[in-house]
Scaffold this motif. Structure first.
Motif, PDB file in Angstrom:
ATOM      1  N   LYS A  66       0.831  -1.206   0.000  1.00 28.30           N
ATOM      2  CA  LYS A  66       0.000   0.000   0.000  1.00 28.30           C
ATOM      3  C   LYS A  66       0.868   1.260   0.000  1.00 28.30           C
ATOM      4  CE  LYS A  66      -3.969   2.189   0.381  1.00 28.30           C
ATOM      5  NZ  LYS A  66      -5.114   2.109  -0.480  1.00 28.30           N
ATOM      6  N   GLU A  87      -8.399   5.062   7.631  1.00 31.53           N
ATOM      7  CA  GLU A  87      -8.332   3.925   6.715  1.00 31.53           C
ATOM      8  C   GLU A  87      -7.697   2.767   7.461  1.00 31.53           C
ATOM      9  OE1 GLU A  87      -6.434   4.732   2.962  1.00 31.53           O
ATOM     10  OE2 GLU A  87      -7.722   6.463   2.568  1.00 31.53           O
ATOM     11  N   TRP A 124      -5.484  -0.321   6.380  1.00 31.09           N
ATOM     12  CA  TRP A 124      -4.760  -0.978   5.290  1.00 31.09           C
ATOM     13  C   TRP A 124      -4.558  -2.457   5.526  1.00 31.09           C
ATOM     14  CZ3 TRP A 124      -0.341   3.024   4.012  1.00 31.09           C
ATOM     15  CH2 TRP A 124      -0.949   4.184   3.488  1.00 31.09           C
ATOM     16  N   VAL A 178      -6.628  -3.314   1.623  1.00 27.79           N
ATOM     17  CA  VAL A 178      -5.538  -3.334   0.653  1.00 27.79           C
ATOM     18  C   VAL A 178      -6.072  -3.882  -0.614  1.00 27.79           C
ATOM     19  CG1 VAL A 178      -3.244  -4.184   0.147  1.00 27.79           C
ATOM     20  CG2 VAL A 178      -3.874  -3.675   2.480  1.00 27.79           C
ATOM     21  N   VAL A 188      -4.110   5.774   9.651  1.00 24.78           N
ATOM     22  CA  VAL A 188      -4.198   4.402   9.168  1.00 24.78           C
ATOM     23  C   VAL A 188      -4.061   3.510  10.391  1.00 24.78           C
ATOM     24  CG1 VAL A 188      -3.235   2.662   7.622  1.00 24.78           C
ATOM     25  CG2 VAL A 188      -3.179   5.084   6.964  1.00 24.78           C
TER      26      VAL A 188
END
Length: 134
Positions: free
Chosen positions: A24, A128, A130, A134, A112
């Motif tokens: 990512k 977010e 990840w 992803v 994140v």
């Protein structure tokens, strides 16, 4: 937009340096990635506690490659407002998580994290995950 990587994301990156988080980061661009000094301190504690030279070396490499943001104003003011509001609502968040979240809010960064449940209580915070997205 910049992405502030929280402790659980950074921990995954240290344990799996060629995994999902790295993929990512390569997609969004390394220049858009940062973490907090709070996160770095938590990771250093975990490394010292584990007493693993391999993990310690990986942590050194990762922290050497990612910008670590100091805690500076206006993070303090944002933290104070968020903490008071969350406590008044009966929904407090752990101190370190709240510091990282306040830093992301104050700087206009996306946090994140794999701790979406807690940080979702902060309306101003863009989040977010990840490890799942992803």
């Amino acid at each position: 937009m910049r992405f502030l990587l929280d402790t659980n994301i950074m921990s995954d990156l240290v344990r799996n340096p060629h995994g999902r988080i790295t993929e990512k980061i390569l997609r969004v661009g390394e220049d858009r990635i940062c973490t907090s000094i709070v996160v770095a301190a938590e990771l250093r504690y975990g490394s010292a506690k584990a007493q693993s030279q391999r993990l310690s070396a990986q942590l050194d490499a990762i922290l050497g490659a990612i910008e670590i943001l100091p805690l500076e104003p206006p993070v303090d003011a944002t933290y104070g407002l968020l903490r008071a509001r969350l406590e008044q609502a009966g929904q407090p968040i752990g101190g370190n998580d709240l510091l990282s979240a306040a830093q992301a809010v104050a700087l206009g960064h996306t946090i994140v994290t794999d701790n979406e449940r807690e940080v979702s209580r902060i309306a101003e915070l863009t989040c977010e995950n990840w490890l799942r997205d992803v």
